[in-house]
Design a protein around this motif. Sequence first.
Motif, PDB file in Angstrom:
ATOM      1  N   LYS A   1       0.835  -1.207   0.000  1.00  0.00           N
ATOM      2  CA  LYS A   1       0.000   0.000   0.000  1.00  0.00           C
ATOM      3  C   LYS A   1       0.862   1.246   0.000  1.00  0.00           C
ATOM      4  O   LYS A   1       0.568   2.234  -0.687  1.00  0.00           O
ATOM      5  CB  LYS A   1      -0.943  -0.009   1.212  1.00  0.00           C
ATOM      6  N   TRP A   2       1.955   1.229   0.767  1.00  0.00           N
ATOM      7  CA  TRP A   2       2.866   2.373   0.777  1.00  0.00           C
ATOM      8  C   TRP A   2       3.443   2.613  -0.620  1.00  0.00           C
ATOM      9  O   TRP A   2       3.612   3.757  -1.054  1.00  0.00           O
ATOM     10  CB  TRP A   2       4.001   2.121   1.775  1.00  0.00           C
ATOM     11  N   LEU A   3       3.717   1.521  -1.359  1.00  0.00           N
ATOM     12  CA  LEU A   3       4.234   1.637  -2.725  1.00  0.00           C
ATOM     13  C   LEU A   3       3.166   2.095  -3.705  1.00  0.00           C
ATOM     14  O   LEU A   3       3.470   2.380  -4.864  1.00  0.00           O
ATOM     15  CB  LEU A   3       4.777   0.283  -3.197  1.00  0.00           C
ATOM     16  N   GLY A   4       1.920   2.173  -3.246  1.00  0.00           N
ATOM     17  CA  GLY A   4       0.828   2.545  -4.130  1.00  0.00           C
ATOM     18  C   GLY A   4       0.226   1.370  -4.866  1.00  0.00           C
ATOM     19  O   GLY A   4      -0.432   1.530  -5.897  1.00  0.00           O
ATOM     20  N   ILE A   5       0.431   0.157  -4.341  1.00  0.00           N
ATOM     21  CA  ILE A   5      -0.051  -1.059  -4.997  1.00  0.00           C
ATOM     22  C   ILE A   5      -1.167  -1.681  -4.167  1.00  0.00           C
ATOM     23  O   ILE A   5      -0.975  -2.006  -2.997  1.00  0.00           O
ATOM     24  CB  ILE A   5       1.102  -2.069  -5.178  1.00  0.00           C
ATOM     25  N   GLU A   6      -2.333  -1.833  -4.787  1.00  0.00           N
ATOM     26  CA  GLU A   6      -3.484  -2.456  -4.129  1.00  0.00           C
ATOM     27  C   GLU A   6      -3.869  -3.702  -4.924  1.00  0.00           C
ATOM     28  O   GLU A   6      -4.434  -3.588  -6.018  1.00  0.00           O
ATOM     29  CB  GLU A   6      -4.673  -1.483  -4.076  1.00  0.00           C
ATOM     30  N   PRO A   7      -3.563  -4.895  -4.433  1.00  0.00           N
ATOM     31  CA  PRO A   7      -3.929  -6.109  -5.177  1.00  0.00           C
ATOM     32  C   PRO A   7      -5.439  -6.285  -5.255  1.00  0.00           C
ATOM     33  O   PRO A   7      -6.184  -5.839  -4.370  1.00  0.00           O
ATOM     34  CB  PRO A   7      -3.279  -7.227  -4.362  1.00  0.00           C
ATOM     35  N   ASP A   8      -5.886  -6.926  -6.313  1.00  0.00           N
ATOM     36  CA  ASP A   8      -7.320  -7.185  -6.480  1.00  0.00           C
ATOM     37  C   ASP A   8      -7.778  -8.364  -5.630  1.00  0.00           C
ATOM     38  O   ASP A   8      -8.961  -8.473  -5.305  1.00  0.00           O
ATOM     39  CB  ASP A   8      -7.622  -7.472  -7.961  1.00  0.00           C
ATOM     40  N   GLU A   9      -6.836  -9.231  -5.276  1.00  0.00           N
ATOM     41  CA  GLU A   9      -7.178 -10.418  -4.492  1.00  0.00           C
ATOM     42  C   GLU A   9      -5.960 -10.871  -3.709  1.00  0.00           C
ATOM     43  O   GLU A   9      -4.831 -10.766  -4.198  1.00  0.00           O
ATOM     44  CB  GLU A   9      -7.649 -11.538  -5.430  1.00  0.00           C
ATOM     45  N   ILE A  10      -6.171 -11.322  -2.495  1.00  0.00           N
ATOM     46  CA  ILE A  10      -5.089 -11.877  -1.681  1.00  0.00           C
ATOM     47  C   ILE A  10      -5.374 -13.356  -1.445  1.00  0.00           C
ATOM     48  O   ILE A  10      -6.465 -13.718  -1.009  1.00  0.00           O
ATOM     49  CB  ILE A  10      -4.950 -11.148  -0.328  1.00  0.00           C
ATOM     50  N   ILE A  11      -4.398 -14.188  -1.760  1.00  0.00           N
ATOM     51  CA  ILE A  11      -4.553 -15.644  -1.626  1.00  0.00           C
ATOM     52  C   ILE A  11      -3.404 -16.186  -0.785  1.00  0.00           C
ATOM     53  O   ILE A  11      -2.248 -15.802  -0.975  1.00  0.00           O
ATOM     54  CB  ILE A  11      -4.583 -16.323  -3.006  1.00  0.00           C
ATOM     55  N   TYR A  12      -3.741 -17.063   0.142  1.00  0.00           N
ATOM     56  CA  TYR A  12      -2.736 -17.703   0.983  1.00  0.00           C
ATOM     57  C   TYR A  12      -2.612 -19.157   0.553  1.00  0.00           C
ATOM     58  O   TYR A  12      -3.595 -19.909   0.568  1.00  0.00           O
ATOM     59  CB  TYR A  12      -3.138 -17.630   2.459  1.00  0.00           C
ATOM     60  N   GLN A  13      -1.413 -19.563   0.172  1.00  0.00           N
ATOM     61  CA  GLN A  13      -1.238 -20.944  -0.270  1.00  0.00           C
ATOM     62  C   GLN A  13      -1.540 -21.938   0.849  1.00  0.00           C
ATOM     63  O   GLN A  13      -1.938 -23.075   0.569  1.00  0.00           O
ATOM     64  CB  GLN A  13       0.188 -21.148  -0.796  1.00  0.00           C
ATOM     65  N   SER A  14      -1.391 -21.529   2.091  1.00  0.00           N
ATOM     66  CA  SER A  14      -1.677 -22.449   3.196  1.00  0.00           C
ATOM     67  C   SER A  14      -3.166 -22.788   3.283  1.00  0.00           C
ATOM     68  O   SER A  14      -3.545 -23.719   3.996  1.00  0.00           O
ATOM     69  CB  SER A  14      -1.193 -21.861   4.524  1.00  0.00           C
ATOM     70  N   ASP A  15      -4.012 -22.048   2.546  1.00  0.00           N
ATOM     71  CA  ASP A  15      -5.442 -22.369   2.497  1.00  0.00           C
ATOM     72  C   ASP A  15      -5.760 -23.402   1.419  1.00  0.00           C
ATOM     73  O   ASP A  15      -6.920 -23.809   1.278  1.00  0.00           O
ATOM     74  CB  ASP A  15      -6.272 -21.105   2.207  1.00  0.00           C
ATOM     75  N   ARG A  16      -4.769 -23.841   0.650  1.00  0.00           N
ATOM     76  CA  ARG A  16      -5.038 -24.580  -0.576  1.00  0.00           C
ATOM     77  C   ARG A  16      -4.467 -26.013  -0.559  1.00  0.00           C
ATOM     78  O   ARG A  16      -4.313 -26.636  -1.598  1.00  0.00           O
ATOM     79  CB  ARG A  16      -4.461 -23.811  -1.768  1.00  0.00           C
ATOM     80  N   PHE A  17      -4.164 -26.519   0.631  1.00  0.00           N
ATOM     81  CA  PHE A  17      -3.535 -27.839   0.699  1.00  0.00           C
ATOM     82  C   PHE A  17      -4.400 -28.934   0.091  1.00  0.00           C
ATOM     83  O   PHE A  17      -3.891 -29.837  -0.578  1.00  0.00           O
ATOM     84  CB  PHE A  17      -3.180 -28.172   2.149  1.00  0.00           C
TER      85      PHE A  17
END
Length: 556
Positions: free
Chosen positions: A157-173
């Motif tokens: 966010k400080w860099l001015g970057i807002e991702p459209d989606e956040i995904i955690y690989q630990s949710d995908r086992f």
Amino acid sequence: MNDLEEIVYKHALLNAAKHKGSANPGAVMGSIMANEPELRSKAKEIGPLSGKIVAKVNALSPEEQASEMEKYGVEVETKKPKAKEKGLQELPGSHENIVLRFAPNPSGPLHIGHSRAAVPNAEYVKRHNGKLILRIEDTDPKRVFEPAYEMIPEDLKWLGIEPDEIIYQSDRFEIYYDYARQLIEKGAAYMCTCDGATFKELKDNCKPCPCRDNTVEENLALWDKFDTMEAGEAVLRVKTDIAHKNPAIRDWVAMRLVDEAHPRLGTKYRIYPMMNFSVALDDYLMGLTHVLRGKDHLANTEKQKYLYDHMGWDVPEYIHYGRLKMEDIALSTSKAKEGIENGTYSGWDDPRLGTLRAIARRGINPKAIYDLIIEIGVKMADSALSWKKIYGLNRSLLEPIANRYFFCENPQLIEVEGYDGGKIDIERPLHADHMDRGNRILPFDGSAYLDPNDINNGIARLMDAVNVEIVDDKISYHSSSFEDARDVKAKIIHWVPVEDNVNVKIVMDDASVKTGLGEGALRDLNVGDIVQFERVGFARLDEIKDDEIIFYYAHK
């Protein structure tokens, strides 16, 4: 001169023109073979002929050679030097509905090196109205620093970057398990129970291990009881080319057993995916159209293509870029963490570190980092990044916005003997190029605080106040006008009012501290404001206390 002799003669003239009038028989022969393919069958005849004609050409004066070149229409092609490629080149392939990802490991907050990947991905998405995924690659519990889950989005966010989606690989086992089973069923992966040393010896000799010939049923049976085994007892391997020229690509590991507790999962799972497996699957399942990665991942790209081939999937566009060499910037996350734990560093925002939160605290504008990474681009050549480059860009951004103030380190109180001008309020602009911002007021009544380093024998002008003569410890009134100061070539020095000042601490980039007094107008500032202390440099207001204002130094 027959046709063949004329061709050789022209090539000899051309070679001579390129080498200060002296042609070389071998080079002439090579030029003919490269540019006149129909004559290659006459090589035995052309060889001796080249020697004779080159001798004839070399015997000519430069003027005669030039005349002969004009006569036979021989021209030297001048190649313009290729312009150095700068900026972000265009993405290959289609630009419709592009999907890109920034995929850090949560081992700590982001540092400048991470911007090498984050910025180009974000910029391409912005240019083509695409989708940016922040994928937290947390499939190695030993490398997870739990606070990083929150720190990484904050840094972006400080860099001015807002991702459209956040995904955690630990949710995908469970997803990884499903595709592991599919690969086994296709005969594209197998359970390997060889010990590491045995497999390596076989692999290095381009020989398959016995497990490679297991039936699908045998592999499924081992897979189903995988999580009951001891760590290291077995792994799941993806079949590649056992004779591949790069041993690292031969039948790479897709799944292994881990007994370490995971910050988000605890001990729920023991079967963990390796990076190449989870990354390749997720890049496909998340619809990645382009994958930007360092050229140190070229082998990983090749590994992952095997998985795509096994599954019959289209491969995304891969763009590999060169290393970003960090000159004089401390970036090691593990060393920073160790330093924080042993007290060497005050925290992740210690000014000596290259973390984004450290440089933000110092007043580095995020646009300086963003623009610098865009300028570097994603070319294969390595690039270098130094504080000097960052400061240069940042200075151009801060110059217009940072108001000017006086600060004296280790201030010394002085009295101007012979001054009888009474109390005056001196007005100085907050910014000489932006007079609309108004002035700050510096009261003067014959006394002031000076930097001890400025108290030297001679005539000096207290900026916008009076001219004084300094003789050892005695400071006397000399005159008032700037013209008088100019005539005697007086040194102009800054000062801080006795009547209106504030205690100031400046934390420098090496974590040392400057203490002193600043002018009273500093009280009007808010935390986060950037100032320029005249003759000191740019600094960001970090904390306001009852009896002190604390700044963090950026640079000159």
